[in-house]
Design a protein around this motif. Structure first.
Motif, mmCIF file in Angstrom:
data_model
loop_
_atom_site.group_PDB
_atom_site.id
_atom_site.type_symbol
_atom_site.label_atom_id
_atom_site.label_comp_id
_atom_site.label_asym_id
_atom_site.label_seq_id
_atom_site.Cartn_x
_atom_site.Cartn_y
_atom_site.Cartn_z
ATOM 1 N N ASN A 1 -37.959 -53.479 -86.189
ATOM 2 C CA ASN A 1 -37.780 -52.956 -84.828
ATOM 3 C C ASN A 1 -36.460 -52.220 -84.636
ATOM 4 O O ASN A 1 -35.796 -52.368 -83.609
ATOM 5 C CB ASN A 1 -37.904 -54.084 -83.796
ATOM 6 N N VAL A 2 -36.065 -51.423 -85.606
ATOM 7 C CA VAL A 2 -34.889 -50.562 -85.491
ATOM 8 C C VAL A 2 -35.367 -49.127 -85.660
ATOM 9 O O VAL A 2 -36.014 -48.801 -86.649
ATOM 10 C CB VAL A 2 -33.817 -50.921 -86.548
ATOM 11 N N THR A 3 -35.077 -48.285 -84.679
ATOM 12 C CA THR A 3 -35.523 -46.898 -84.705
ATOM 13 C C THR A 3 -34.730 -46.062 -85.694
ATOM 14 O O THR A 3 -35.288 -45.278 -86.447
ATOM 15 C CB THR A 3 -35.403 -46.276 -83.296
ATOM 16 N N SER A 4 -33.393 -46.222 -85.695
ATOM 17 C CA SER A 4 -32.548 -45.441 -86.602
ATOM 18 C C SER A 4 -31.164 -46.060 -86.701
ATOM 19 O O SER A 4 -30.758 -46.845 -85.855
ATOM 20 C CB SER A 4 -32.421 -43.994 -86.100
ATOM 21 N N VAL A 5 -30.467 -45.665 -87.768
ATOM 22 C CA VAL A 5 -29.051 -46.000 -87.922
ATOM 23 C C VAL A 5 -28.351 -44.708 -88.295
ATOM 24 O O VAL A 5 -28.752 -44.018 -89.230
ATOM 25 C CB VAL A 5 -28.815 -47.065 -89.015
ATOM 26 N N THR A 6 -27.326 -44.360 -87.532
ATOM 27 C CA THR A 6 -26.574 -43.130 -87.785
ATOM 28 C C THR A 6 -25.082 -43.441 -87.810
ATOM 29 O O THR A 6 -24.651 -44.505 -87.384
ATOM 30 C CB THR A 6 -26.852 -42.071 -86.697
ATOM 31 N N ARG A 7 -24.321 -42.491 -88.306
ATOM 32 C CA ARG A 7 -22.864 -42.614 -88.258
ATOM 33 C C ARG A 7 -22.433 -42.317 -86.837
ATOM 34 O O ARG A 7 -22.931 -41.404 -86.195
ATOM 35 C CB ARG A 7 -22.219 -41.613 -89.217
ATOM 36 N N GLY A 8 -21.486 -43.068 -86.327
ATOM 37 C CA GLY A 8 -21.043 -42.901 -84.955
ATOM 38 C C GLY A 8 -19.694 -42.231 -84.856
ATOM 39 O O GLY A 8 -18.971 -42.088 -85.840
ATOM 40 N N GLY A 9 -19.383 -41.832 -83.665
ATOM 41 C CA GLY A 9 -18.087 -41.215 -83.392
ATOM 42 C C GLY A 9 -17.998 -39.792 -83.906
ATOM 43 O O GLY A 9 -18.502 -39.468 -84.963
ATOM 44 N N SER A 10 -17.376 -38.953 -83.154
ATOM 45 C CA SER A 10 -17.228 -37.554 -83.548
ATOM 46 C C SER A 10 -15.901 -37.300 -84.256
ATOM 47 O O SER A 10 -15.655 -36.213 -84.746
ATOM 48 C CB SER A 10 -17.324 -36.656 -82.311
ATOM 49 N N SER A 11 -15.061 -38.323 -84.345
ATOM 50 C CA SER A 11 -13.741 -38.141 -84.940
ATOM 51 C C SER A 11 -13.763 -38.192 -86.465
ATOM 52 O O SER A 11 -12.758 -37.910 -87.101
ATOM 53 C CB SER A 11 -12.786 -39.223 -84.418
ATOM 54 N N GLY A 12 -14.897 -38.551 -87.058
ATOM 55 C CA GLY A 12 -14.982 -38.654 -88.507
ATOM 56 C C GLY A 12 -14.398 -39.956 -89.035
ATOM 57 O O GLY A 12 -14.188 -40.095 -90.238
ATOM 58 N N ARG A 13 -14.123 -40.898 -88.153
ATOM 59 C CA ARG A 13 -13.594 -42.197 -88.585
ATOM 60 C C ARG A 13 -14.611 -42.918 -89.451
ATOM 61 O O ARG A 13 -15.814 -42.826 -89.240
ATOM 62 C CB ARG A 13 -13.282 -43.071 -87.375
ATOM 63 N N LYS A 14 -14.128 -43.658 -90.399
ATOM 64 C CA LYS A 14 -14.994 -44.476 -91.231
ATOM 65 C C LYS A 14 -15.380 -45.746 -90.485
ATOM 66 O O LYS A 14 -14.704 -46.167 -89.560
ATOM 67 C CB LYS A 14 -14.276 -44.850 -92.531
ATOM 68 N N GLY A 15 -16.496 -46.350 -90.905
ATOM 69 C CA GLY A 15 -16.871 -47.663 -90.413
ATOM 70 C C GLY A 15 -17.490 -47.726 -89.036
ATOM 71 O O GLY A 15 -17.507 -48.784 -88.432
ATOM 72 N N ILE A 16 -18.043 -46.628 -88.535
ATOM 73 C CA ILE A 16 -18.687 -46.651 -87.225
ATOM 74 C C ILE A 16 -20.164 -46.302 -87.405
ATOM 75 O O ILE A 16 -20.498 -45.267 -87.972
ATOM 76 C CB ILE A 16 -18.028 -45.666 -86.239
ATOM 77 N N TYR A 17 -21.034 -47.185 -86.926
ATOM 78 C CA TYR A 17 -22.482 -47.032 -87.082
ATOM 79 C C TYR A 17 -23.166 -47.240 -85.730
ATOM 80 O O TYR A 17 -22.711 -48.049 -84.921
ATOM 81 C CB TYR A 17 -23.025 -48.065 -88.067
#
Length: 142
Positions: free
Chosen positions: A60-76
């Motif tokens: 029941n998970v639609t998607s997983v993407t990288r988060g944040g527009s700053s290019g920081r590592k470790g954000i999902y």
């Protein structure tokens, strides 16, 4: 009543085309459903995610993407459909790093890193020194 050969050919072609289309639709639905392969009978939604945001197993998970527009590592950003969890902000959410030491935070409310989407869990990972780092993780909504 006489039936022409061309009319019979058209009817057969339509029937065959319909049968082939149904087969393709069934194959597509099966392929989509196959991504929900995580054995988590008591979770409403869950995912095992690689450090590069690839979903290894999910429920029941639609998607997983990288988060944040700053290019920081470790954000999902883990998108959960409302059909699985109607109020994500009131749900119990658990997250853990997989095969690494470090820190993980799972935010069940709308957050700027993930476009302020109320149906997305924002997951933030870091290394054991507290620095932003891409890490594999598991997240579950109970």
């Amino acid at each position: 009543m006489r039936t022409s050969t061309s009319r019979i050919s058209r009817v057969l072609a339509l029937a065959l085309g319909g049968a082939l289309s149904l087969g393709l639709l069934t194959a597509t639905a099966t392929a989509t459903a196959a991504t929900d392969d995580l054995d988590a009978p008591y979770a409403r939604a869950a995912a095992k995610v690689a450090a590069n945001a690839t979903v290894e197993h999910s429920k029941n998970v639609t998607s997983v993407t990288r988060g944040g527009s700053s290019g920081r590592k470790g954000i999902y950003c883990v998108k959960v459909p409302t059909t699985a969890v109607s109020n994500l902000g009131a749900a119990a959410i658990l997250a853990t790093l997989s095969d690494y030491r470090g820190e993980i935070t799972a935010i069940g409310k709308a957050h700027a890193y993930c476009g302020n989407d109320a149906h997305t869990i924002t997951v933030v990972t870091s290394d054991d020194a507290g620095k932003d780092a891409d890490r594999p993780f598991t997240v579950a909504v109970l």
